[in-house]
Design a protein around this motif. Sequence first.
Motif, mmCIF file in Angstrom:
data_model
loop_
_atom_site.group_PDB
_atom_site.id
_atom_site.type_symbol
_atom_site.label_atom_id
_atom_site.label_comp_id
_atom_site.label_asym_id
_atom_site.label_seq_id
_atom_site.Cartn_x
_atom_site.Cartn_y
_atom_site.Cartn_z
ATOM 1 N N HIS A 148 16.275 -5.800 -7.070
ATOM 2 C CA HIS A 148 15.266 -5.109 -7.629
ATOM 3 C C HIS A 148 14.347 -5.977 -8.104
ATOM 4 C CE1 HIS A 148 16.598 -6.050 -11.761
ATOM 5 N NE2 HIS A 148 17.636 -6.318 -11.151
ATOM 6 N N VAL A 149 13.125 -5.258 -8.568
ATOM 7 C CA VAL A 149 11.971 -5.592 -9.233
ATOM 8 C C VAL A 149 11.598 -4.635 -10.401
ATOM 9 C CG1 VAL A 149 10.916 -6.841 -7.280
ATOM 10 C CG2 VAL A 149 10.458 -4.452 -7.725
ATOM 11 N N ALA A 174 6.070 8.588 -1.020
ATOM 12 C CA ALA A 174 5.931 7.702 0.153
ATOM 13 C C ALA A 174 5.327 6.202 -0.444
ATOM 14 C CB ALA A 174 4.875 8.362 1.073
ATOM 15 N N ALA A 175 4.330 6.056 -1.165
ATOM 16 C CA ALA A 175 3.911 5.192 -1.778
ATOM 17 C C ALA A 175 4.802 4.169 -2.423
ATOM 18 C CB ALA A 175 2.772 5.203 -2.737
ATOM 19 N N LEU A 192 9.682 -1.269 0.005
ATOM 20 C CA LEU A 192 9.941 -2.118 1.064
ATOM 21 C C LEU A 192 9.328 -3.635 1.200
ATOM 22 C CD1 LEU A 192 9.288 0.627 3.959
ATOM 23 C CD2 LEU A 192 11.419 -0.810 3.854
ATOM 24 N N LEU A 193 8.077 -3.448 0.439
ATOM 25 C CA LEU A 193 7.409 -4.883 0.483
ATOM 26 C C LEU A 193 7.635 -5.549 -0.596
ATOM 27 C CD1 LEU A 193 3.583 -3.315 0.814
ATOM 28 C CD2 LEU A 193 5.216 -4.531 2.903
ATOM 29 N N GLY A 198 11.115 -0.006 7.753
ATOM 30 C CA GLY A 198 11.525 1.050 7.198
ATOM 31 C C GLY A 198 10.504 1.915 7.043
ATOM 32 N N VAL A 199 9.232 1.563 7.696
ATOM 33 C CA VAL A 199 8.157 2.627 7.769
ATOM 34 C C VAL A 199 8.478 3.856 8.445
ATOM 35 C CG1 VAL A 199 5.706 2.976 8.412
ATOM 36 C CG2 VAL A 199 6.541 0.841 6.838
#
Length: 346
Positions: free
Chosen positions: A240-241, A289-290, A296-297, A305-306
């Motif tokens: 996680h971040v 979506a964002a 993902l990044l 995963g896009v």
Amino acid sequence: MTGGTGGRAADGAGGEPAVPAVHLVIVTFNRSAYLRGLLDSVLALDPAPAGVTVVDNASTDDTPEVTAAFAAAAPFPVRVERLPVNSGGSGGFRAGVRAVLEATATEDAAWLWLMDDDVVAVPDALAAIGPFLADAGAVHGRRWDENGRPFFWQNRFNTWLGIPLPVPGDVFRSGPVTRTDVGCFEGMFLDRHTAERMGPPDARFFLTWDDAMYGWLISRTEPVTYVDRYVLRKVRPQRHVDLGVRHLNDSSDLSRYHVMRNRGHVAHYLQVEHAWSRPGFAVGTALTAAKELVRLLLVERRVGGVVPLWRGWRDSRTILRDRTWLPEMGAAAAGTPETGTPEGDA
């Protein structure tokens, strides 16, 4: 409208409020090691639950042996619902809630405690949460993450956007109870009478959004609360971040697909409740979506995963255009609402 029988109706020893009859509903799929740890923690609960229903989502590992050993050791009734196919968390909780409502009396299951298999129960969880099980349709306790830190939860639903949003600061600064308007099946305490009125969760979600919408639908007519008492600890490690106002955990392509696909179901439920905003919902879908792209990044550090995100968004539009769609949970599910078809992108 209050939550029915799950309150301080009787006092225990020393005048302390008695803990109502709480029946656990656990959904599991092919994670017998985690399930074994959870069931061991359930045996250590003091006070003990009134009963446990384990929904096995057609596991192919040794889950049947784990549940059989637990049933043999438990001093309370244990029911195992083994489904013929994996119906996801949504289908699992639908089967579990339905089984408890059909197979138990109110005195044996005044409240249902819902949870996944990758957590363990805090030993005094029921004693800690018991005094707060009154005048609410659903109650949420707090969770520790696998590192012993408070688990992050977005506990406010923005109706215009159709998404939950983080609440900055300490939500318990004014007291141990705060109102919320979303749900989380990883630890939700659900009043039996509320469950009977709402019906079981909607299995069409499969994964994600089902619990958020279930809590939101309850909050339309009854209080939903978040309590400053720890009842569960997450045991499955997650990357996680910390972005300050919110945290992002790692996910899976299956979850990413359903995060976008289930926007179609969310839109229909909002419309049934006369809370639909086409421009707001489009913005909320773009933000969803964002968020997944940032996940993902920054967390998973990949871009593969896009494709599931795009597929989920595409399929959400099919759900949006479905003129036969009807709600399967909430007060409106008992009637025949005119859902129509929301316009615009989801």
